[in-house]
Design a protein around this motif. Structure first.
Motif, PDB file in Angstrom:
ATOM      1  N   GLN A  66      -9.395  -0.051  11.592  1.00 35.03           N
ATOM      2  CA  GLN A  66     -10.598  -0.767  12.206  1.00 35.03           C
ATOM      3  C   GLN A  66     -12.125  -0.106  12.107  1.00 35.03           C
ATOM      4  OE1 GLN A  66      -9.474  -0.363  16.238  1.00 35.03           O
ATOM      5  NE2 GLN A  66      -8.085  -2.231  16.223  1.00 35.03           N
ATOM      6  N   GLY A  67     -12.048   1.102  11.942  1.00 37.46           N
ATOM      7  CA  GLY A  67     -13.314   1.679  11.587  1.00 37.46           C
ATOM      8  C   GLY A  67     -13.971   1.352  10.207  1.00 37.46           C
ATOM      9  N   THR A  68     -12.474   1.435   9.255  1.00 36.22           N
ATOM     10  CA  THR A  68     -12.851   1.120   7.650  1.00 36.22           C
ATOM     11  C   THR A  68     -13.443  -0.222   7.532  1.00 36.22           C
ATOM     12  OG1 THR A  68     -11.412   2.688   7.088  1.00 36.22           O
ATOM     13  CG2 THR A  68     -12.025   0.901   5.467  1.00 36.22           C
ATOM     14  N   HIS A 100     -16.969  -0.678   9.006  1.00 33.98           N
ATOM     15  CA  HIS A 100     -18.110  -0.102   7.866  1.00 33.98           C
ATOM     16  C   HIS A 100     -18.237  -1.122   6.794  1.00 33.98           C
ATOM     17  CE1 HIS A 100     -18.818   3.546   9.897  1.00 33.98           C
ATOM     18  NE2 HIS A 100     -17.516   3.875   9.828  1.00 33.98           N
ATOM     19  N   TYR A 101     -17.063  -1.938   6.310  1.00 29.40           N
ATOM     20  CA  TYR A 101     -17.040  -2.785   5.325  1.00 29.40           C
ATOM     21  C   TYR A 101     -17.886  -3.969   5.484  1.00 29.40           C
ATOM     22  CZ  TYR A 101     -15.445  -6.663   2.455  1.00 29.40           C
ATOM     23  OH  TYR A 101     -15.257  -7.767   1.693  1.00 29.40           O
ATOM     24  N   GLU A 102     -17.704  -4.605   6.791  1.00 32.61           N
ATOM     25  CA  GLU A 102     -18.613  -5.590   7.148  1.00 32.61           C
ATOM     26  C   GLU A 102     -19.921  -5.326   7.529  1.00 32.61           C
ATOM     27  OE1 GLU A 102     -16.520  -6.948  10.722  1.00 32.61           O
ATOM     28  OE2 GLU A 102     -14.864  -7.865   9.543  1.00 32.61           O
ATOM     29  N   ARG A 103     -20.465  -4.270   7.875  1.00 33.78           N
ATOM     30  CA  ARG A 103     -21.943  -3.756   8.108  1.00 33.78           C
ATOM     31  C   ARG A 103     -22.370  -3.454   6.729  1.00 33.78           C
ATOM     32  NH1 ARG A 103     -24.504   1.303   8.382  1.00 33.78           N
ATOM     33  NH2 ARG A 103     -26.337   1.157   9.788  1.00 33.78           N
ATOM     34  N   TYR A 131     -25.431  -1.390  -1.388  1.00 32.98           N
ATOM     35  CA  TYR A 131     -24.626  -1.507  -0.136  1.00 32.98           C
ATOM     36  C   TYR A 131     -23.263  -2.343  -0.586  1.00 32.98           C
ATOM     37  CZ  TYR A 131     -28.183  -0.337   3.271  1.00 32.98           C
ATOM     38  OH  TYR A 131     -28.884   0.829   3.881  1.00 32.98           O
ATOM     39  N   TYR A 132     -23.414  -3.135  -1.676  1.00 32.63           N
ATOM     40  CA  TYR A 132     -22.522  -3.933  -2.290  1.00 32.63           C
ATOM     41  C   TYR A 132     -21.396  -2.993  -2.699  1.00 32.63           C
ATOM     42  CZ  TYR A 132     -24.719  -8.328  -1.349  1.00 32.63           C
ATOM     43  OH  TYR A 132     -25.608  -9.304  -0.844  1.00 32.63           O
ATOM     44  N   GLN A 133     -21.731  -1.823  -3.336  1.00 32.02           N
ATOM     45  CA  GLN A 133     -20.775  -0.911  -3.754  1.00 32.02           C
ATOM     46  C   GLN A 133     -19.863  -0.192  -2.676  1.00 32.02           C
ATOM     47  OE1 GLN A 133     -22.946   1.450  -6.727  1.00 32.02           O
ATOM     48  NE2 GLN A 133     -22.944  -0.231  -8.271  1.00 32.02           N
ATOM     49  N   LEU A 134     -20.967   0.232  -1.644  1.00 32.33           N
ATOM     50  CA  LEU A 134     -20.158   0.834  -0.552  1.00 32.33           C
ATOM     51  C   LEU A 134     -19.293   0.049   0.181  1.00 32.33           C
ATOM     52  CD1 LEU A 134     -20.480   3.407   1.080  1.00 32.33           C
ATOM     53  CD2 LEU A 134     -22.371   2.125   2.387  1.00 32.33           C
ATOM     54  N   ALA A 135     -19.320  -1.187   0.276  1.00 25.56           N
ATOM     55  CA  ALA A 135     -18.767  -2.021   0.927  1.00 25.56           C
ATOM     56  C   ALA A 135     -17.268  -2.184  -0.073  1.00 25.56           C
ATOM     57  CB  ALA A 135     -19.429  -3.418   0.895  1.00 25.56           C
ATOM     58  N   GLU A 136     -17.403  -2.295  -1.225  1.00 27.00           N
ATOM     59  CA  GLU A 136     -16.353  -2.359  -1.985  1.00 27.00           C
ATOM     60  C   GLU A 136     -15.595  -1.002  -1.968  1.00 27.00           C
ATOM     61  OE1 GLU A 136     -15.178  -2.559  -6.793  1.00 27.00           O
ATOM     62  OE2 GLU A 136     -17.229  -2.758  -6.263  1.00 27.00           O
ATOM     63  N   HIS A 137     -16.216   0.417  -1.703  1.00 30.16           N
ATOM     64  CA  HIS A 137     -15.416   1.430  -1.464  1.00 30.16           C
ATOM     65  C   HIS A 137     -14.761   1.454  -0.083  1.00 30.16           C
ATOM     66  CE1 HIS A 137     -14.891   5.814  -0.433  1.00 30.16           C
ATOM     67  NE2 HIS A 137     -15.622   5.591   0.615  1.00 30.16           N
ATOM     68  N   TYR A 138     -15.385   0.896   0.948  1.00 22.90           N
ATOM     69  CA  TYR A 138     -14.531   0.620   2.253  1.00 22.90           C
ATOM     70  C   TYR A 138     -13.484  -0.275   2.115  1.00 22.90           C
ATOM     71  CZ  TYR A 138     -18.190   3.483   4.791  1.00 22.90           C
ATOM     72  OH  TYR A 138     -18.852   4.432   5.021  1.00 22.90           O
ATOM     73  N   LEU A 139     -13.625  -1.253   1.293  1.00 24.35           N
ATOM     74  CA  LEU A 139     -12.540  -2.288   0.994  1.00 24.35           C
ATOM     75  C   LEU A 139     -11.261  -1.474   0.226  1.00 24.35           C
ATOM     76  CD1 LEU A 139     -11.593  -5.106   1.110  1.00 24.35           C
ATOM     77  CD2 LEU A 139     -12.499  -5.464  -1.154  1.00 24.35           C
ATOM     78  N   ARG A 140     -11.541  -0.669  -0.637  1.00 21.08           N
ATOM     79  CA  ARG A 140     -10.394  -0.079  -1.371  1.00 21.08           C
ATOM     80  C   ARG A 140      -9.919   0.962  -0.504  1.00 21.08           C
ATOM     81  NH1 ARG A 140     -13.318   2.150  -6.156  1.00 21.08           N
ATOM     82  NH2 ARG A 140     -15.190   1.317  -5.085  1.00 21.08           N
ATOM     83  N   SER A 141     -10.735   1.746   0.353  1.00 19.83           N
ATOM     84  CA  SER A 141     -10.131   2.876   1.003  1.00 19.83           C
ATOM     85  C   SER A 141      -9.224   2.300   2.267  1.00 19.83           C
ATOM     86  CB  SER A 141     -11.234   3.740   1.728  1.00 19.83           C
ATOM     87  OG  SER A 141     -12.000   3.164   2.390  1.00 19.83           O
ATOM     88  N   ASN A 143      -7.362  -0.380   2.005  1.00 20.08           N
ATOM     89  CA  ASN A 143      -6.248  -0.767   1.146  1.00 20.08           C
ATOM     90  C   ASN A 143      -5.468   0.437   0.609  1.00 20.08           C
ATOM     91  OD1 ASN A 143      -6.809  -3.465   1.629  1.00 20.08           O
ATOM     92  ND2 ASN A 143      -7.758  -3.904  -0.046  1.00 20.08           N
ATOM     93  N   GLY A 144      -6.002   1.500   1.052  1.00 16.55           N
ATOM     94  CA  GLY A 144      -5.204   2.665   0.497  1.00 16.55           C
ATOM     95  C   GLY A 144      -5.170   3.128  -0.736  1.00 16.55           C
ATOM     96  N   ARG A 145      -6.453   2.484  -1.428  1.00 13.46           N
ATOM     97  CA  ARG A 145      -6.667   2.927  -2.981  1.00 13.46           C
ATOM     98  C   ARG A 145      -7.959   3.217  -2.683  1.00 13.46           C
ATOM     99  NH1 ARG A 145      -5.502  -2.634  -3.723  1.00 13.46           N
ATOM    100  NH2 ARG A 145      -7.355  -2.739  -4.595  1.00 13.46           N
ATOM    101  N   ALA A 146      -8.589   4.703  -2.121  1.00  8.57           N
ATOM    102  CA  ALA A 146      -9.598   5.256  -2.266  1.00  8.57           C
ATOM    103  C   ALA A 146     -10.153   5.542  -3.473  1.00  8.57           C
ATOM    104  CB  ALA A 146      -9.769   6.530  -1.360  1.00  8.57           C
ATOM    105  N   ALA A 147     -11.492   5.378  -3.706  1.00  9.79           N
ATOM    106  CA  ALA A 147     -12.083   5.675  -4.855  1.00  9.79           C
ATOM    107  C   ALA A 147     -12.581   7.097  -5.050  1.00  9.79           C
ATOM    108  CB  ALA A 147     -13.606   4.718  -5.031  1.00  9.79           C
TER     109      ALA A 147
END
Length: 72
Positions: free
Chosen positions: A28-30, A33-36, A56-66, A68-72
């Motif tokens: 939920q926290g991830t 962070h992604y939406e923010r 910020y878009y790159q940061l959002a992509e990082h949160y999206l990957r993390s 989904n269990g595929r942290a950058a």
């Protein structure tokens, strides 16, 4: 004169004494962070700050990957 450091007055807690985390809470926290990060990226893009928006878009992509269990 050399500085001296004292030990903490309260004992350190053992890791097992910490409350257990549920699997849902970090996800939920991830998501939050992604939406923010997306909202901040959109705001920067509207203001004409392309580089900050991309950051910020790159940061959002990082949160999206993390999330989904595929942290950058």
């Amino acid at each position: 004169m050399p500085r001296t450091y004292s030990t903490p007055s309260r004992p350190l807690l053992h890791r097992m004494a910490q409350p257990a985390r549920t699997e849902q809470a970090p996800l939920q926290g991830t998501r939050q962070h992604y939406e923010r990060a997306l909202r901040l990226g959109d705001a920067e893009a509207l203001a004409g700050h392309r580089i900050e928006a991309e950051r910020y878009y790159q940061l959002a992509e990082h949160y999206l990957r993390s999330g989904n269990g595929r942290a950058a």
